[in-house]
Each structure stands twice: as C-alpha cells, then as structure tokens.
Design a protein around this motif. Structure first.
Motif, PDB file in Angstrom:
ATOM      1  N   ALA A  55       0.840  -1.202   0.000  1.00  0.00           N
ATOM      2  CA  ALA A  55       0.000   0.000   0.000  1.00  0.00           C
ATOM      3  C   ALA A  55       0.870   1.246   0.000  1.00  0.00           C
ATOM      4  CB  ALA A  55      -0.912  -0.006   1.222  1.00  0.00           C
ATOM      5  N   THR A  56       0.402   2.279  -0.673  1.00  0.00           N
ATOM      6  CA  THR A  56       1.097   3.561  -0.722  1.00  0.00           C
ATOM      7  C   THR A  56       0.666   4.400   0.467  1.00  0.00           C
ATOM      8  OG1 THR A  56       1.271   3.522  -3.119  1.00  0.00           O
ATOM      9  CG2 THR A  56       1.428   5.670  -2.049  1.00  0.00           C
ATOM     10  N   ALA A  57       1.629   4.862   1.237  1.00  0.00           N
ATOM     11  CA  ALA A  57       1.340   5.692   2.411  1.00  0.00           C
ATOM     12  C   ALA A  57       1.384   7.159   2.008  1.00  0.00           C
ATOM     13  CB  ALA A  57       2.345   5.412   3.514  1.00  0.00           C
ATOM     14  N   ILE A  58       0.336   7.899   2.358  1.00  0.00           N
ATOM     15  CA  ILE A  58       0.251   9.325   2.061  1.00  0.00           C
ATOM     16  C   ILE A  58      -0.086  10.066   3.348  1.00  0.00           C
ATOM     17  CG2 ILE A  58      -1.008  11.129   0.807  1.00  0.00           C
ATOM     18  CD1 ILE A  58      -1.532   9.069  -1.407  1.00  0.00           C
ATOM     19  N   THR A  59       0.736  11.010   3.703  1.00  0.00           N
ATOM     20  CA  THR A  59       0.461  11.854   4.857  1.00  0.00           C
ATOM     21  C   THR A  59      -0.088  13.186   4.374  1.00  0.00           C
ATOM     22  OG1 THR A  59       2.197  10.826   6.186  1.00  0.00           O
ATOM     23  CG2 THR A  59       1.448  13.024   6.863  1.00  0.00           C
ATOM     24  N   ILE A  60      -1.278  13.541   4.834  1.00  0.00           N
ATOM     25  CA  ILE A  60      -1.870  14.836   4.506  1.00  0.00           C
ATOM     26  C   ILE A  60      -1.572  15.755   5.683  1.00  0.00           C
ATOM     27  CG2 ILE A  60      -3.966  16.056   3.836  1.00  0.00           C
ATOM     28  CD1 ILE A  60      -5.141  13.390   2.955  1.00  0.00           C
ATOM     29  N   ASN A  61      -0.551  16.585   5.479  1.00  0.00           N
ATOM     30  CA  ASN A  61       0.024  17.378   6.560  1.00  0.00           C
ATOM     31  C   ASN A  61      -0.348  18.846   6.392  1.00  0.00           C
ATOM     32  OD1 ASN A  61       1.542  18.617   8.510  1.00  0.00           O
ATOM     33  ND2 ASN A  61       3.534  17.905   7.740  1.00  0.00           N
ATOM     34  N   GLY A 412      -3.835  -1.310 -12.488  1.00  0.00           N
ATOM     35  CA  GLY A 412      -4.686  -2.081 -11.594  1.00  0.00           C
ATOM     36  C   GLY A 412      -5.038  -1.277 -10.369  1.00  0.00           C
ATOM     37  N   ALA A 413      -5.776  -1.890  -9.482  1.00  0.00           N
ATOM     38  CA  ALA A 413      -6.195  -1.221  -8.257  1.00  0.00           C
ATOM     39  C   ALA A 413      -4.988  -0.962  -7.360  1.00  0.00           C
ATOM     40  CB  ALA A 413      -7.233  -2.062  -7.535  1.00  0.00           C
ATOM     41  N   GLN A 414      -5.078   0.097  -6.563  1.00  0.00           N
ATOM     42  CA  GLN A 414      -4.026   0.453  -5.612  1.00  0.00           C
ATOM     43  C   GLN A 414      -4.678   0.842  -4.290  1.00  0.00           C
ATOM     44  OE1 GLN A 414      -0.888   3.152  -7.594  1.00  0.00           O
ATOM     45  NE2 GLN A 414      -2.656   3.328  -8.950  1.00  0.00           N
ATOM     46  N   THR A 415      -4.056   0.436  -3.216  1.00  0.00           N
ATOM     47  CA  THR A 415      -4.527   0.825  -1.895  1.00  0.00           C
ATOM     48  C   THR A 415      -3.675   1.967  -1.373  1.00  0.00           C
ATOM     49  OG1 THR A 415      -5.364  -1.369  -1.383  1.00  0.00           O
ATOM     50  CG2 THR A 415      -4.906   0.071   0.479  1.00  0.00           C
ATOM     51  N   GLN A 463      -9.236   2.623  -8.257  1.00  0.00           N
ATOM     52  CA  GLN A 463      -9.224   1.824  -9.478  1.00  0.00           C
ATOM     53  C   GLN A 463      -8.544   2.606 -10.614  1.00  0.00           C
ATOM     54  OE1 GLN A 463     -10.027  -1.124  -9.089  1.00  0.00           O
ATOM     55  NE2 GLN A 463     -11.192  -1.013  -7.177  1.00  0.00           N
ATOM     56  N   PRO A 464      -8.045   1.904 -11.612  1.00  0.00           N
ATOM     57  CA  PRO A 464      -7.382   2.593 -12.729  1.00  0.00           C
ATOM     58  C   PRO A 464      -8.373   3.389 -13.573  1.00  0.00           C
ATOM     59  CG  PRO A 464      -7.564   0.238 -13.160  1.00  0.00           C
ATOM     60  CD  PRO A 464      -7.993   0.441 -11.747  1.00  0.00           C
ATOM     61  N   GLY A 465      -7.907   4.524 -14.086  1.00  0.00           N
ATOM     62  CA  GLY A 465      -8.719   5.329 -14.985  1.00  0.00           C
ATOM     63  C   GLY A 465      -9.730   6.225 -14.302  1.00  0.00           C
ATOM     64  N   TYR A 466      -9.543   6.508 -13.038  1.00  0.00           N
ATOM     65  CA  TYR A 466     -10.484   7.307 -12.259  1.00  0.00           C
ATOM     66  C   TYR A 466      -9.856   8.625 -11.812  1.00  0.00           C
ATOM     67  CZ  TYR A 466     -14.102   3.717 -11.432  1.00  0.00           C
ATOM     68  OH  TYR A 466     -15.126   2.808 -11.566  1.00  0.00           O
TER      69      TYR A 466
END
Length: 818
Positions: A55-61, A412-415, A463-466
């Motif tokens: 999973a990709t970790a994103i911090t909204i700071n 593909g899908a990504q979390t 999902q891809p393409g969104y």
C-alpha cells in the motif's frame, strides 16, 4: 488501525439506461464498503485482484508549505467558440450556464478568461471590438460581457481575466505594442465597470511574444487610472521567456504579477509531464498554465485529469485554464467539439455536457482560490508517474482539506493509506469519483459512502482510470438538467433585424472575420440593420487573412433561395454565401461554398471556393451599378446543380455546378468595406429537406462520397470516402426496414456494435446491424449500436475509413444526401 473504503466498478448494466450523447446526466451513487479493519476485502469487492505492491502511504500534513491556488477554469474566446450560447432558449441556456459555473453543479469554474474582441478571426470566429474606430467606444458589443455577468451571478467569487488576440487596425497603425493598445485596454476595463464587473487579471497579446517596455507602461497606466488591483499576466505565449526577463529587469518584474505559459505539457498532449522552469519558480510570482486543452469535450478528459494535478506537482502552477469553455458553434466551424460542453443547436435547445466538465469539477467543487497546496502531501503514487498523481490542498480555515487523485495510466487497483496531521480535520471524509474510462454518464461524478478515520488514519482502494476527490467539505453535487433532442433549423427562415439593440449581434449570425452588428439603417430606411463595422485591415491573429464574412444556419439546408437587401457605404463589393460549410481556420477565407458577389460598379460573379483556397469563377458579367448609399436586393438560388443569381428581382446570371450540396448562408464584404444588410430571407426550394431516394451520400466535413472500396460487390468490401464520381458504388438507396443499399442488393453493414467497427457491405439480412436512422441533424445512426456513422480520425482524404463511433456532433459524423 485503518478504516478502509473501496470504490466498486459499474455493475455491468451501467446502472441506468444508456442515454444518447446529447442528454444531461443523472445522479448515481456508488456503493462503498467501510470497516474498521480490512485486508484484501476492498479489492475483492471491486472485482479486481488485490494489488501486488505494498500500500502507498500518504500523509496529509496541514503544516506543509505550498502555493495558493489561483483557480481552475477556461477561456471564452480565441475566438467565437461561445457565440451561440446567448441565443439558446430557456431553460436550456441557464442549464448550460449552471453546468459551467454554478458551484456544486458541474464544472464549477473558478476562473474565466475572455477574449477582448478585435474584429478578426482568432480560431473559431471573430469577436467584435468595443472600439472599432479610435474614440468610438461601445460597451455593449458582443456576448462576453453577458457571459461574465452570468458567470458572476452564479459564482460571486469567480475570477475574471481579459486577453486580446487581434485588434482593430487603427491601433498603433497596425502595431499592437503601442500606447494605443494600452489606452484600448484601459477603455475595455472601463466598459467592464459599466457592467458591474471587476476584472482581476489582464494580459497582453495572445501568443505574440512580449515587449517588456509595453508591460511596464501598461502597469503605470493601470495604476494611474485606478486599476492598481488588476494583476498583469505575461506573456501568454509558449515557454517562460518573460519570467527569464523579469530576473534581468526588476522594473518588468514589478509590473507583472503572473507568468502564464501555454500548453506547458505539450500541445494537445496527454499532459503526462508538465514542467515550468527553475527561473519561473524562483521569481516567486504566480505561475499559470494559461492555455491548455484544445481537446474534445469527452476524449480530452484523461489529459485534463493529469494536467490539473501535474501542472502543480511538476511546475508549481497555481492556475489552469482550458481552451475553450465550450463549443457553442455549428459543426462546420473549426474545433466544433472542444471544451467541456457542446452547444451547437440553439434552435432545438440541444446540448451535451462532456466528461471534461466532471473531471474539472473533481477539483473545482472541492477547492477554492486561496486554498493552499500542501507540497509534502502531493506527488505521484508510489513515486511512479504511471500509477497516477495526487495533490492535497487545505482550506483558508486551516482545518478542511481535499485530496484529488488521478489514476489515468494505472494498470490495476491500488490501496492508499492516509494519515491526517498538522491541524487538519480528522473528521468524516467524503469520497467522490469519476470513471474517465467509462462512456456511461452514470459513472461520472459519483458520491461514495463516507469514511470515518480512526485516529486520523484511513485507507482507500482506487481503481485505474479514475479521478477521486476525498474531502472534509460539503456542498458538492451533480446537476440533473437534461437536454432536449436535436432538431434542424427549419425553412423558411427570415429576420428583419428590427428587434435587436444597437451593437448586438443578430440571432444565430456567427462572425468569422470582421464585425457584423446591429445598427440603425441608412439611406432613409427606418428600423435596424446588420452593418459590417470593420473599416480597415485589422491586426490579425491568424496567418490566413480573410475578408469579412458571417454565417448562419443549418448544414443540412440543401436547396433554397437566400435573399437580402444590401447597401454599400463605400466602393467595393458585397456578397451572399450559399451552402457554406467546412473552412480552414488558419485561412478562414478558404471555405467550401458558393458566393454571389456584386461590386458598386455592377460587376457580378458566381464563385466557388474550397478549404484549399481554390477559387473558381462559375459565371460573371455586369449589371446596373449598385453605387453607394442605395438599397438593392440580392438573391442566390441553389437548386441541385443549378445556381441562379438576381439583383433587384432580375436574374443576372446562371451557373451549373454540383460541388457543394448543402450548407449555411452568409453575408460578406471586401476588406475594410462597410455595408448594411436587411430583410434576410431563406426560402426552401425544390426537394429541400427531401433528398432523392437514390443518390450520393456526402461527408459534410470533406464533401467526399460514401464509397465502396474498389467498386467491389463482394460481401465484406469495406466502405470509405472518395471523390464523388457518379459510380454505382456511390449510389445509395434508403430501402425498406431502415436499410441503406448499394447495387440494389447489398446493405451497409457493421460486424459488431462496438465503437470503431468498420463499415462494409453485405448481402441484406434484415439484421439490426444493417438498419440505420437518417436523422434530421445529418447523422446516420446504427439501430443496433446507437452509434454514428463516422469518418475515422476526422479524416477528409480519399480512402479515409468509415466506421461507427460514439456520436459527438463532429462534422465527420454529418452526412448530406442528394
């Protein structure tokens, strides 16, 4: 522990019945699953395998530094692309305006840039100047004031910008970079004030470089005239040369507040990579992608989704301006489907809102000018451009935030695992999305279930393409207005022009060069007339220098008589145009059509022209002199291949030519010739609207015929366009059971109902793949597919393939029988 939300894809039925391309949109909520702790369940619910990568970790700071958003919007102008919108009936006119500008409804534009009209063609038409001649200012000309008023009425916070493409020739004796043009722009700002409009930004000369001294003088003039708050944008060209100059010239740097460059990701590109320059960033000024797009209102949505995010990520650009706002022009005008909407038929009220409107709304409905980008909370998913991009912005209240994610190229899908920090709200998160790969309007701007973060943490499977928008704000929405169906502008048609205010444009009349506007009639005639106002060569923007002309009408008009009273105010010529159709925007004089031209001395000619500028004189002669200051009546009758011209009720000449089959009417004059027109009349002729049951079918875009390749009569022979030659392989009949037959026993056929399926001929079977609806708007639609007969790639050359494709209003989907 994370809360996780998953976005399921469509159920395969589209959720709602498929709609034709011109209809409005229905709201459609997506089902979203939220739990306190999930592993792969989210991916399973969507029908995709769980992502292989971590999973990709994103911090909204909220403590991250970043630049302030100036706005996302579009251009009206450059030129004429909004022309027909003002002529739409209610409620459709208000519906379209709502989709463009109303917050919480559609594209919700935050920034509107308009052309400062210059009486000259600037791509899709010419827009009128507020000052045709020195010192004669009229603040009510054209439709841009009206459009700005309407935008402002819907969104009081929308920012307004002005920019000139061309200008009247009196300015600087043809030199734009002069004090005349500065005075001209100040007068335009004064006009804005009379409409209650405050202009926020002002540019120089579109895509014509820059003159540093001129910009410094403009700043001084604005300050001295009370316009110190108007920000100057330089230089609305390609590249960042003006920013480089500002580092060398402090006075120039002080004069300019915004550096704007065009097509920073590449002209009509996928908008994958969108850099500015180190010098531009180091100026500390606002940076804009001040013109982008030039793409179809649906097909351009993917590029738009990338560019809005990547302009900031790659180049710190805080303004994004799409060209144009919409295509409110008829299909023969260049760029007939660009923008975020299409509105080609004010007479029927038909319009279409594109995917690009919803992609734009995924940013504009979740942010506002003044919000700040969060640099450390923006980037590429997993550090890979192909996975998609994301930008985060925080509100001026320093609590609310929105993150916009695009996955145009993902495989593909990504979390995504989010952590919210830095003083931002850790409350409920709302999720909206648009499936840009879908052609089903039910998949656009869909609200999912809310997410409740746990300790400021939550997850989202994308999902891809969104495009996704996750936000702590509310007030978003999807407009529900629906367009009526298409319909022809019916004949007879007439207009005596008496019902219009001075300075306005007559209904449906679309100027392509010069300026044709309402004025009091001359030579003792009472009432109002159309007057060609441009009395000298303008400062051009295009490379092709046409003489003044204007168009009106329906591309399906075939046999008719166009008649009008005319008055020359000075020596030269006037002309009526018949069967006007496609033209070359870089040389607007190069238009498919017929012309009846008469000079003040009485010399007349019937002419034909095409998009390559191949003028042909079909007939010519002399009649009594028209003179100047006197009214006369001209008429041009087109009936099949017979062309007849008359002056004051007397036939002066005839010609025979079958090159142009159908198209619009128009007025024209010689360069700098002022003239008046009154009592326009278009009356149907023999067979008008009733094509021969057997005959040619011509592409409106190329005037080439629907043709069976190699004159083959074998099943499976493909269909193309080719020069019309009268061959049996170009003679089509509208047979029983909605069939189009050739050779008497072969049917126009497609092998499948998918977009791109090649047209061919086959033995007639009665199947729905061989049934076609011949519509009044010139489209030929497959009964089985619901798709339009289309020339591949908008081709106009011999041999261009014919296929079926999603109906989009393009001239490559318009056909004329006869």
């Amino acid at each position: 522990m994370f809360s996780r939300v998953s976005h399921p894809r469509s159920d395969g039925t589209g959720g709602v019945r498929r709609r034709s391309w011109w209809t409005g949109w229905r709201p459609h909520r997506i089902a979203v699953s939220v739990t306190a702790a999930m592993t792969t369940a989210a991916a399973v619910l969507t029908g995709f395998a769980a992502p292989a990568q971590a999973a990709t970790a994103i911090t909204i700071n909220g403590g991250s530094g970043g630049r302030a958003l100036d706005g996302i919007g579009a251009v009206s102008g450059g030129g004429g692309n909004s022309r027909l919108l003002i002529d739409y009936p209610e409620p459709q006119r208000s519906d379209i305006l709502d989709y463009l500008f109303k917050p919480g409804y559609g594209a919700a534009m935050q920034l509107l840039k308009v052309e400062i009209g210059g009486d000259t063609n600037s791509t899709s038409g010419a827009e009128p100047s507020h000052e045709h001649t020195r010192g004669s200012v009229n603040c009510n000309r054209g439709y841009e004031w009206w459009l700005m008023e309407q935008a402002k009425a819907r969104n009081a916070n929308i920012a307004l910008a002005g920019l000139a493409w061309g200008a009247p020739g009196w300015i600087g004796n043809g030199n734009f970079w002069s004090n005349d043009s500065i005075d001209y722009l100040v007068a335009w700002l004064d006009c804005a004030g009379t409409h209650g409009l405050t202009i926020n930004y002002l540019g120089g000369w579109n895509e014509k470089g820059y003159n540093a001294t001129w910009y410094k003088n403009l700043r001084s003039a604005l300050n001295s005239h009370g316009y110190g708050n108007v920000k100057i944008v330089a230089s609305d060209d390609f590249g960042w040369g003006a920013a480089d100059e500002s580092l060398r010239d402090p006075a120039f740097a002080n004069a300019v507040q915004v550096f704007g460059s065009h097509y920073v990701c590449g002209y009509r590109s996928a908008q994958n990579n969108c850099p500015s320059s180190n010098n531009a960033i180091s100026t500390g000024k606002s940076l804009w992608a001040s013109e982008n797009g030039s793409d179809d209102y649906n097909a351009g949505a993917q590029a738009l989704a990338r560019g809005i995010n990547r302009d900031y990520i790659d180049g710190k650009m805080t303004g994004y301006i799409n060209w144009p706002v919409l295509a409110a022009i008829t299909p023969n005008i260049p760029w007939a489907t660009t923008g975020v909407a299409v509105a080609q038929q004010p007479w029927s009220g038909n319009y279409s809102i594109g995917k690009s409107a919803w992609v734009m709304g995924q940013t504009t409905q979740f942010t506002a000018p003044g919000w700040r980008y969060l640099d450390s909370s923006s980037g590429y998913l997993g550090g890979n451009r192909n996975n998609g991009s994301y930008v985060s912005l925080k509100s001026t209240n320093n609590s609310d935030y929105s993150t916009i994610i695009e996955t145009m190229d993902a495989g593909g899908a990504q979390t995504l695992d989010f952590t919210v920090t830095g003083g931002l709200s850790t409350g409920t998160v709302h999720v909206w999305s648009t499936n840009v790969r879908s052609n089903n309007s039910a998949d656009f701007f869909v609200r999912g279930n809310d997410v409740t973060p746990n300790g400021g943490r939550f997850s989202l499977t994308v999902q891809p393409g969104y495009v996704y928008s996750i936000t702590t704000t509310s007030g978003q929405g999807k407009g529900t207005a629906v367009s009526p169906p298409q319909g022809n502008l019916q004949l007879p048609y007439s207009d005596n022009f008496d019902g219009y205010a001075t300075g306005r444009e007559a209904k449906y009349l679309m100027d392509q060069q010069g300026s044709f506007e309402i004025a009091g009639c001359a030579a003792g005639r009472t009432g109002q007339c159309v007057r060609q106002m441009s009395d000298q060569t303008p400062i051009y923007w295009t490379s092709g220098h046409a003489e003044p002309f204007t168009l009106l009408g329906d591309l399906t008009w075939r046999n008719y008589t166009v008649s009008s009273d005319v008055l020359l105010e000075k020596p030269g010529y006037v002309q009526l145009i018949g069967r006007g159709n496609t033209y070359n925007h870089q040389g607007p004089q190069n238009m498919n059509g017929y012309y009846f031209r008469v000079t003040d001395g009485g010399a007349w000619s019937i002419l034909s022209n095409n998009t390559s500028g191949n003028w042909r004189t079909l007939a010519s002669g002399n009649t009594s002199a028209l003179g100047t200051g006197r009214w006369h009546t001209l008429a041009l009758t087109l009936n099949g291949s017979s062309l007849t011209a008359a002056v004051d009720g007397t036939t002066v000449g005839r010609a025979t030519d079958s090159t142009w089959v159908a198209g619009q009417i128009g007025y024209g004059t010689g360069q700098g010739v002022t003239a008046q027109f009154d009592n326009l009349s278009i009356t149907p002729g023999d067979g008008s609207g009733n094509p021969n049951p057997t005959g040619e079918i011509r592409s409106a875009a190329s005037n080439r015929c629907l043709d069976v390749n190699g004159a083959s009569q074998s099943d499976g022979a493909v269909v193309q366009i080719w020069d019309c030659n009268g061959g049996a392989n170009q003679q089509w009949s509208a047979g029983t059971n909605n069939q189009l037959t050739v050779y008497g026993n072969k049917c126009l056929d497609v092998a499948s109902t998918a977009s791109g399926s090649r047209a061919r001929i086959m033995s007639c079977t009665g199947g729905s793949n061989q049934q076609w609806r011949l519509n009044a708007d010139g489209t030929i639609v497959g009964v089985g597919s619901g798709l339009c007969l289309d020339v591949n790639g908008q081709g106009t050359a011999n041999g261009s393939a014919v296929q079926i494709w999603t109906c989009n209003g393009g001239s490559n989907q318009q056909w004329v029988r006869g």
